[in-house]
Design a protein around this motif. Structure first.
Motif, mmCIF file in Angstrom:
data_model
loop_
_atom_site.group_PDB
_atom_site.id
_atom_site.type_symbol
_atom_site.label_atom_id
_atom_site.label_comp_id
_atom_site.label_asym_id
_atom_site.label_seq_id
_atom_site.Cartn_x
_atom_site.Cartn_y
_atom_site.Cartn_z
ATOM 1 N N ALA A 243 0.829 -1.204 0.000
ATOM 2 C CA ALA A 243 0.000 0.000 0.000
ATOM 3 C C ALA A 243 0.863 1.254 0.000
ATOM 4 O O ALA A 243 0.590 2.228 -0.710
ATOM 5 C CB ALA A 243 -0.928 -0.014 1.219
ATOM 6 N N PHE A 244 1.936 1.221 0.791
ATOM 7 C CA PHE A 244 2.834 2.373 0.843
ATOM 8 C C PHE A 244 3.540 2.554 -0.501
ATOM 9 O O PHE A 244 3.711 3.682 -0.979
ATOM 10 C CB PHE A 244 3.856 2.194 1.959
ATOM 11 N N TRP A 245 3.950 1.460 -1.113
ATOM 12 C CA TRP A 245 4.607 1.530 -2.415
ATOM 13 C C TRP A 245 3.703 2.163 -3.458
ATOM 14 O O TRP A 245 4.157 2.948 -4.309
ATOM 15 C CB TRP A 245 5.024 0.136 -2.879
ATOM 16 N N ARG A 246 2.421 1.853 -3.412
ATOM 17 C CA ARG A 246 1.482 2.429 -4.382
ATOM 18 C C ARG A 246 1.488 3.951 -4.294
ATOM 19 O O ARG A 246 1.529 4.640 -5.314
ATOM 20 C CB ARG A 246 0.080 1.869 -4.121
ATOM 21 N N ALA A 247 1.471 4.493 -3.091
ATOM 22 C CA ALA A 247 1.529 5.947 -2.931
ATOM 23 C C ALA A 247 2.904 6.478 -3.307
ATOM 24 O O ALA A 247 3.038 7.549 -3.909
ATOM 25 C CB ALA A 247 1.181 6.315 -1.490
ATOM 26 N N TRP A 248 3.953 5.735 -2.916
ATOM 27 C CA TRP A 248 5.321 6.149 -3.241
ATOM 28 C C TRP A 248 5.498 6.248 -4.752
ATOM 29 O O TRP A 248 6.040 7.225 -5.273
ATOM 30 C CB TRP A 248 6.300 5.138 -2.658
ATOM 31 N N LEU A 249 5.038 5.229 -5.455
ATOM 32 C CA LEU A 249 5.146 5.207 -6.909
ATOM 33 C C LEU A 249 4.392 6.382 -7.533
ATOM 34 O O LEU A 249 4.885 7.033 -8.467
ATOM 35 C CB LEU A 249 4.602 3.883 -7.443
ATOM 36 N N ALA A 250 3.208 6.673 -7.026
ATOM 37 C CA ALA A 250 2.439 7.806 -7.545
ATOM 38 C C ALA A 250 3.199 9.112 -7.340
ATOM 39 O O ALA A 250 3.213 9.980 -8.224
ATOM 40 C CB ALA A 250 1.072 7.860 -6.861
ATOM 41 N N ALA A 251 3.840 9.267 -6.194
ATOM 42 C CA ALA A 251 4.623 10.471 -5.950
ATOM 43 C C ALA A 251 5.793 10.571 -6.918
ATOM 44 O O ALA A 251 6.100 11.651 -7.449
ATOM 45 C CB ALA A 251 5.128 10.478 -4.508
ATOM 46 N N PHE A 252 6.457 9.448 -7.166
ATOM 47 C CA PHE A 252 7.591 9.419 -8.075
ATOM 48 C C PHE A 252 7.157 9.835 -9.484
ATOM 49 O O PHE A 252 7.846 10.611 -10.166
ATOM 50 C CB PHE A 252 8.186 8.010 -8.082
ATOM 51 N N ILE A 253 6.032 9.333 -9.920
ATOM 52 C CA ILE A 253 5.516 9.699 -11.244
ATOM 53 C C ILE A 253 5.099 11.162 -11.272
ATOM 54 O O ILE A 253 5.356 11.881 -12.250
ATOM 55 C CB ILE A 253 4.334 8.781 -11.615
#
Length: 320
Positions: A243-253
């Motif tokens: 779940a944290f990775w999903r938000a992290w990835l969105a921030a990176f994009i």
């Protein structure tokens, strides 16, 4: 600090800034300054600064359950309010201030139901097919995080234009709405160390405001996981990290997929003296993000030993 937190509790979780409702950072920066060893005058400076920005707290009749009853589930939504709910609770628990602990928990619980439903990582489509292009570089099972980020950077379907004047949360939602986003939402080999290294590498490459929150957010998640373990709570760590990775990835994009500065994370040297020398300047600052970044960086350096965390003390970009 407890006297300062008593005063801060009179203010609401959010404050107005034009048409936006922003998260009140006062209780968090009070905790960061205290842990850094700043003098009481620094806490008073923050209280005076935030008094001009804040609005009175709204009364709530909602009962706040014990932390042990909800922390495991809350960690599935650590991205709430651009990671600020988790950051505030981590500081509240570190402070030992009962009122602030309850207020921080209540603030997260107010957003957690919707966030929890948004954070699930499921199949990309009804049949589980991802709809990949035939020659896509999308990571396959057992792909490491660095390889995943390289693939994300190379995928033209994940391009986003800058969106000034919007909240981090809004930009993350736009990134998650990209049709190709689900192709990268699952990384089988994922650890908190991976996310911490990537967070620092992205921040040092950009000194970006959103990237700063990846560093402080990852730190808060580690502290809260430690609290859960210390209290004997059972955690679904793979699901929490997914779940944290999903938000992290969105921030990176959302910050346009910068090339992480991997080498800076591990180069050079760092010592307690780096932070001790910075305390006077941090104490005179009202840039709460700079202060919280410095504090989180020191705690992460103490835990991981990566010298690149000392570079977070540089007054650049979001930490000016």
């Amino acid at each position: 600090m407890h006297q300062a937190l008593d005063e801060s509790l009179q203010y609401d979780t959010y404050y107005p800034s034009g048409s936006l409702q922003l998260f009140n950072h006062l209780p968090m920066v009070l905790g960061a300054l205290t842990r850094l060893g700043a003098p009481p005058t620094a806490l008073r400076r923050q209280l005076d600064h935030w008094r001009e920005l804040s609005v009175p707290a709204r009364p709530s009749q909602r009962a706040v359950p014990p932390l042990e009853a909800v922390l495991a589930d809350l960690l599935l939504s650590a991205h709430v309010d651009a990671f600020h709910a988790a950051i505030r609770l981590a500081y509240a628990l570190q402070s030992g201030h009962t009122g602030e602990e309850r207020a921080a928990l209540a603030a997260w619980l107010a957003k957690a139901p919707a966030a929890s439903s948004d954070s699930q990582v499921g199949p990309a489509g009804p049949s589980g097919e991802s709809g990949l292009h035939p020659h896509s570089a999308v990571p396959q099972p057992q792909t490491l995080l660095r390889e995943t980020l390289a693939a994300v950077r190379a995928d033209p379907r994940l391009g986003m234009e800058p969106a000034g004047g919007t909240l981090i949360v809004t930009r993350l939602q736009r990134a998650q709405a990209l049709p190709a986003f689900p192709d990268y939402a699952r990384v089988p080999q994922l650890s908190l160390d991976d996310l911490a290294e990537a967070s620092l590498a992205v921040y040092l490459a950009t000194h970006d405001f959103t990237a700063l929150h990846l560093v402080t957010g990852t730190h808060a998640v580690r502290e809260l996981i430690n609290v859960a373990h210390a209290r004997g709570l059972a955690l679904d760590l793979p699901r929490i990290l997914a779940a944290f990775w999903r938000a992290w990835l969105a921030a990176f994009i959302a910050i346009r997929r910068p090339a992480p500065a991997w080498d800076l994370v591990h180069a050079g040297s760092a010592s307690e003296g780096d932070w001790e020398a910075a305390v006077p300047t941090l104490s005179d600052s009202v840039n709460d993000h700079r202060i919280k970044l410095a504090d989180a960086a020191r705690e992460e350096w103490r835990h991981r030993g990566w010298p690149g965390y000392a570079l977070c003390l540089q007054p650049l970009g979001a930490a000016q």
